[in-house]
Every structure is written in C-alpha cells, then in structure tokens.
Design an enzyme around this catalytic site. Sequence first.
Site, PDB file in Angstrom:
ATOM      1  N   CYS A 113      -1.323  -5.771 -18.696  1.00  0.00           N
ATOM      2  CA  CYS A 113      -0.096  -5.298 -17.692  1.00  0.00           C
ATOM      3  C   CYS A 113       0.776  -6.543 -18.219  1.00  0.00           C
ATOM      4  O   CYS A 113       2.473  -6.441 -18.430  1.00  0.00           O
ATOM      5  CB  CYS A 113       0.561  -4.932 -16.889  1.00  0.00           C
ATOM      6  SG  CYS A 113      -0.568  -3.582 -16.337  1.00  0.00           S
ATOM      7  N   HIS A 252       7.927  -5.790 -14.524  1.00  0.00           N
ATOM      8  CA  HIS A 252       6.744  -4.538 -14.992  1.00  0.00           C
ATOM      9  C   HIS A 252       6.467  -3.222 -13.306  1.00  0.00           C
ATOM     10  O   HIS A 252       6.726  -3.784 -12.581  1.00  0.00           O
ATOM     11  CB  HIS A 252       5.347  -5.294 -14.594  1.00  0.00           C
ATOM     12  CG  HIS A 252       4.465  -4.893 -14.759  1.00  0.00           C
ATOM     13  ND1 HIS A 252       4.156  -3.687 -16.192  1.00  0.00           N
ATOM     14  CD2 HIS A 252       3.401  -4.128 -13.734  1.00  0.00           C
ATOM     15  CE1 HIS A 252       3.123  -3.017 -15.708  1.00  0.00           C
ATOM     16  NE2 HIS A 252       2.196  -3.321 -14.935  1.00  0.00           N
ATOM     17  N   ASN A 282       2.872   3.337 -14.215  1.00  0.00           N
ATOM     18  CA  ASN A 282       2.834   2.424 -14.409  1.00  0.00           C
ATOM     19  C   ASN A 282       2.522   2.034 -15.908  1.00  0.00           C
ATOM     20  O   ASN A 282       0.626   2.934 -16.191  1.00  0.00           O
ATOM     21  CB  ASN A 282       1.658   1.139 -13.934  1.00  0.00           C
ATOM     22  CG  ASN A 282       1.227  -0.567 -14.358  1.00  0.00           C
ATOM     23  OD1 ASN A 282       1.771  -0.374 -15.523  1.00  0.00           O
ATOM     24  ND2 ASN A 282       0.235  -0.163 -13.584  1.00  0.00           N
TER      25      ASN A 282
HETATM   26  O1  UT7 Z   1      -0.065  -2.949 -12.818  1.00  0.00           O
HETATM   27  C1  UT7 Z   1      -1.410  -3.408 -12.407  1.00  0.00           C
HETATM   28  C2  UT7 Z   1      -1.699  -2.233 -11.459  1.00  0.00           C
HETATM   29  N1  UT7 Z   1      -2.003  -2.048 -10.055  1.00  0.00           N
HETATM   30  C3  UT7 Z   1      -1.132  -2.205  -9.401  1.00  0.00           C
HETATM   31  O2  UT7 Z   1      -0.564  -3.605  -9.721  1.00  0.00           O
HETATM   32  C4  UT7 Z   1      -1.599  -1.833  -7.995  1.00  0.00           C
HETATM   33  C5  UT7 Z   1      -1.229  -2.678  -6.817  1.00  0.00           C
HETATM   34  N2  UT7 Z   1      -1.825  -1.759  -5.646  1.00  0.00           N
HETATM   35  C6  UT7 Z   1      -0.898  -1.078  -5.176  1.00  0.00           C
HETATM   36  O3  UT7 Z   1       0.151  -0.700  -5.685  1.00  0.00           O
HETATM   37  C7  UT7 Z   1      -1.149  -0.149  -4.260  1.00  0.00           C
HETATM   38  O4  UT7 Z   1      -2.587  -1.025  -3.045  1.00  0.00           O
HETATM   39  C8  UT7 Z   1      -1.652   1.146  -4.667  1.00  0.00           C
HETATM   40  C9  UT7 Z   1      -0.499   2.801  -4.594  1.00  0.00           C
HETATM   41  C10 UT7 Z   1      -2.709   1.233  -5.290  1.00  0.00           C
HETATM   42  C11 UT7 Z   1      -2.095   1.780  -2.837  1.00  0.00           C
HETATM   43  O5  UT7 Z   1      -1.683   1.189  -1.327  1.00  0.00           O
HETATM   44  P1  UT7 Z   1      -2.421   0.790  -0.737  1.00  0.00           P
HETATM   45  O6  UT7 Z   1      -0.860   1.609   0.717  1.00  0.00           O
HETATM   46  O7  UT7 Z   1      -2.575  -0.379  -0.570  1.00  0.00           O
HETATM   47  O8  UT7 Z   1      -3.121   1.961   0.083  1.00  0.00           O
HETATM   48  P2  UT7 Z   1      -4.760   1.697   0.598  1.00  0.00           P
HETATM   49  O9  UT7 Z   1      -5.270   1.586  -0.798  1.00  0.00           O
HETATM   50  O10 UT7 Z   1      -4.589   1.236   1.540  1.00  0.00           O
HETATM   51  O11 UT7 Z   1      -4.868   3.672   0.102  1.00  0.00           O
HETATM   52  C12 UT7 Z   1      -4.839   3.334   1.977  1.00  0.00           C
HETATM   53  C13 UT7 Z   1      -5.424   5.022   2.216  1.00  0.00           C
HETATM   54  C14 UT7 Z   1      -6.789   5.422   2.128  1.00  0.00           C
HETATM   55  O12 UT7 Z   1      -7.397   5.832   3.462  1.00  0.00           O
HETATM   56  P3  UT7 Z   1      -7.744   5.685   4.721  1.00  0.00           P
HETATM   57  O13 UT7 Z   1      -8.941   4.845   4.231  1.00  0.00           O
HETATM   58  O14 UT7 Z   1      -6.663   4.850   5.720  1.00  0.00           O
HETATM   59  O15 UT7 Z   1      -8.711   6.519   5.147  1.00  0.00           O
HETATM   60  C15 UT7 Z   1      -7.455   6.053   0.675  1.00  0.00           C
HETATM   61  O16 UT7 Z   1      -8.232   6.802   0.343  1.00  0.00           O
HETATM   62  O17 UT7 Z   1      -4.891   6.023   1.294  1.00  0.00           O
HETATM   63  C16 UT7 Z   1      -5.993   6.940   0.681  1.00  0.00           C
HETATM   64  N3  UT7 Z   1      -5.371   7.129  -1.024  1.00  0.00           N
HETATM   65  C17 UT7 Z   1      -4.701   8.223  -1.658  1.00  0.00           C
HETATM   66  N4  UT7 Z   1      -4.442   9.171  -0.492  1.00  0.00           N
HETATM   67  C18 UT7 Z   1      -4.056  10.341  -1.342  1.00  0.00           C
HETATM   68  C19 UT7 Z   1      -5.912   5.872  -1.914  1.00  0.00           C
HETATM   69  N5  UT7 Z   1      -5.224   6.404  -3.338  1.00  0.00           N
HETATM   70  C20 UT7 Z   1      -4.775   7.982  -3.000  1.00  0.00           C
HETATM   71  C21 UT7 Z   1      -3.877   9.117  -3.470  1.00  0.00           C
HETATM   72  N6  UT7 Z   1      -3.893  10.350  -2.180  1.00  0.00           N
HETATM   73  N7  UT7 Z   1      -3.555   8.890  -4.632  1.00  0.00           N
END
Ligand code: UT7
Length: 325
Positions: A113, A252, A282
């Site tokens: 990225c 970004h 992204n």
């Molecule tokens: O360019 C660099 C690339 N990437 C990044 O910079 C990403 C950086 N991280 C993020 O943007 C965030 O961490 C995410 C958007 C990827 C995830 O958000 P989060 O608030 O950190 O969510 P989480 O990973 O803690 O997941 C929360 C819940 C989980 O369920 P449980 O365990 O609480 O039951 C996940 O399984 O959300 C669930 N989950 C989803 N639910 C619906 C994960 N992905 C999804 C989804 N739809 N697409």
Amino acid sequence: MSNVGIISLGHYLPKKVLTNHDLEKMVDTSDEWITIRTGIKERRIAAADEDTSHMAIKAAREAIKNADMDAQKIELIIVATASADSNFPAVACMVQRAIGATQAAAFDVNAACSGFLCALTTAKQYVQTGLYKNALVVAAEKFSKLVDWNDRSTCVLFGDGAGACLLGHVRSDRGILSEFMHAQGAYGHLLEVIAEERNPLDQTCQAIKPPYVTMNGQALFKVAVNSMFEAASVAIKKAKLKLSDIECVVPHQANDRIISGVAKKLKLPKEKFYINIEKYGNMSAASILVALYEAVENKRIRKGDHVLLVTFGAGLVAAANVVRW
Ligand code: UT7
C-alpha cells in the site's frame, strides 16, 4: 534553482462496481458492518481479462495527455504494484511498450500500500540528481485477484484501480518539499500474500493454489495509526512547515476509522483529509494517486496549497511526502 514536482495526473477505475449489498449475497456480512467498521460502501473490480498492466497503461496515457508530453521524451517509468500481471516482465516494461516510451528505463517497486509514495520518492531522486529529466510514476493494483472471496474479514476491504503522475522540474516555489520512508519488517506477518511452498526440484509442475491475502486486522490497525502519525510528523518537519500550514491531507484509504485516528493524533480537523474510501475501498498502492487526482479535480487542492501524502501498508512500510501544489 528548480524543484521536482508533479506536472500532471491520470487515473483509471474499472467499470464494475461491487457494492456492500452485492457482498451480502457472497459472504456472511452486512452493509451496516462494513460501513461502520471501514467507511466503505462500494469498490471497483477489474474484468477477468483486465489485468494490472491494462489499468496502469490507461492511467499513464491520461497523465501523459494532461502534460501534453511526447512519450518518446519520457526517461524513467516506475510502477508501484503488489499485484503485477506476472513475476516478470515488470508492469513498468508493459507500460513502456504500450505508450511507446522507447527511450525510458523501467522497473517496478513493491511496497504494497505504500508503493506509490516509495516510487514517488525514488523517482524524485533520479530527477533531482539529473540522471533523468522526468519520470512517469504509476500505481496500479488488481487486488481482487489476491483476495479469497470466501474470507469476509478481507474480501470486503479491497478494490482495483490505477493512478499515474508525471514528474519533472517545476518552479522553486512548488514541488515535492520532503519525503519520509520507513520499514518495520518485524510486523511483516500482519499482512501477507504467501504462495504455497513448492519443492524447488519438483518436475511435475502441479497446479499451485493461488496465494491469498491474510491479515491480522486489529493488530494492523493499531500500528497503522502510529506509523502514519510518525511519517506525517517527520515529513512536515523536514519540509520546515507546521501542521497548520497543511491545507489538504491525502491519506492511504485503508479504513475511515484509521484516518480518523490519524487526524485525532495529529490534532488536524478531519475536514482537511481527502477521503474517497466509500467509493473504492482500499486500492493498495493506487489509493493515494486516485484520491490525489480527485482532490485536484474537485478543487480541494489548489495551486500553492501544501499537501501531505501519507501512507502505511504491508511490510510494514510507512511513508509520507509534503508537496507544494
Ligand atoms: O492497507 C492496509 C490493509 N489493511 C488494514 O489496514 C486493515 C486494518 N484493520 C481494520 O481495518 C479493521 O481491523 C477491520 C475493518 C479489518 C476489522 O474491524 P475490527 O473492528 O477490527 O473487527 P474485528 O476483526 O475485531 O472483528 C469483529 C467481529 C468478529 O466477530 P466476533 O469474533 O466478534 O464474533 C469478526 O468475525 O466482526 C466479525 N467480522 C465480520 N462481520 C461481518 C469480520 N469481518 C466481518 C465482515 N462482516 N466482513
């Protein structure tokens, strides 16, 4: 004394729009979850026969046209991509061929990225030292081919697209004022695309599973805010400016909440940030260039403005540049 600056911009976005509602039919997700957690509403997806080089070429052609530049006069082409058509030839060589820049040197840069800002700083050095008079910097990604479309934790985040800019000498009161690049390889495991291991002496050439993105989103989130804050602070200091001198930040576009975190830490109003994540998700290396293109088109950036470009990504690599437009 002249500076090195961005003379023109180009961009390309594939036609196909994939909305959050479309994704609801593919994986167990919801428009609400994606919107609240990321700010993304839709993203573009390249056609099956449209690879990274095709998008790179279209963006490059627009940048050349906007500069009214003869392609034969381009001396260097750098393409930033983490999703090249193939291991080789470099996408930059494909661009060189397509646009007829027969005099140019050409190579790719992969800093995921952060690729565009690393390519921008690399190209700037060549032009500043006088080795080349100008440089075409392109960032293009077909990230959709690196995504596991069964993995809801990653497939909702990424999109495809390309941007391009031409660098050359500009008046001394304009141009790229500072640069910062830094890697923290210790965080490499947080975001990876790793190919299945293969015995190097295997003569069967069995089909290998394509490598997909794996990510530790939460850990990455925390490092992202701090890395972008540090990159921005150093680049502004190196440009001998204050934060209040910055008229527009083009960050970004990984997650709207990350951008809010950076704005808060920098104590800059979020209105100063140009954000288009809701439309494209992204696009990895291409994100900043496409946003910069739009910010200039929409007159969010005007002549004389101080613009901060700031990024982080896999590696973990963070980078920033300050540009006087
Ligand atoms: O360019 C660099 C690339 N990437 C990044 O910079 C990403 C950086 N991280 C993020 O943007 C965030 O961490 C995410 C958007 C990827 C995830 O958000 P989060 O608030 O950190 O969510 P989480 O990973 O803690 O997941 C929360 C819940 C989980 O369920 P449980 O365990 O609480 O039951 C996940 O399984 O959300 C669930 N989950 C989803 N639910 C619906 C994960 N992905 C999804 C989804 N739809 N697409």
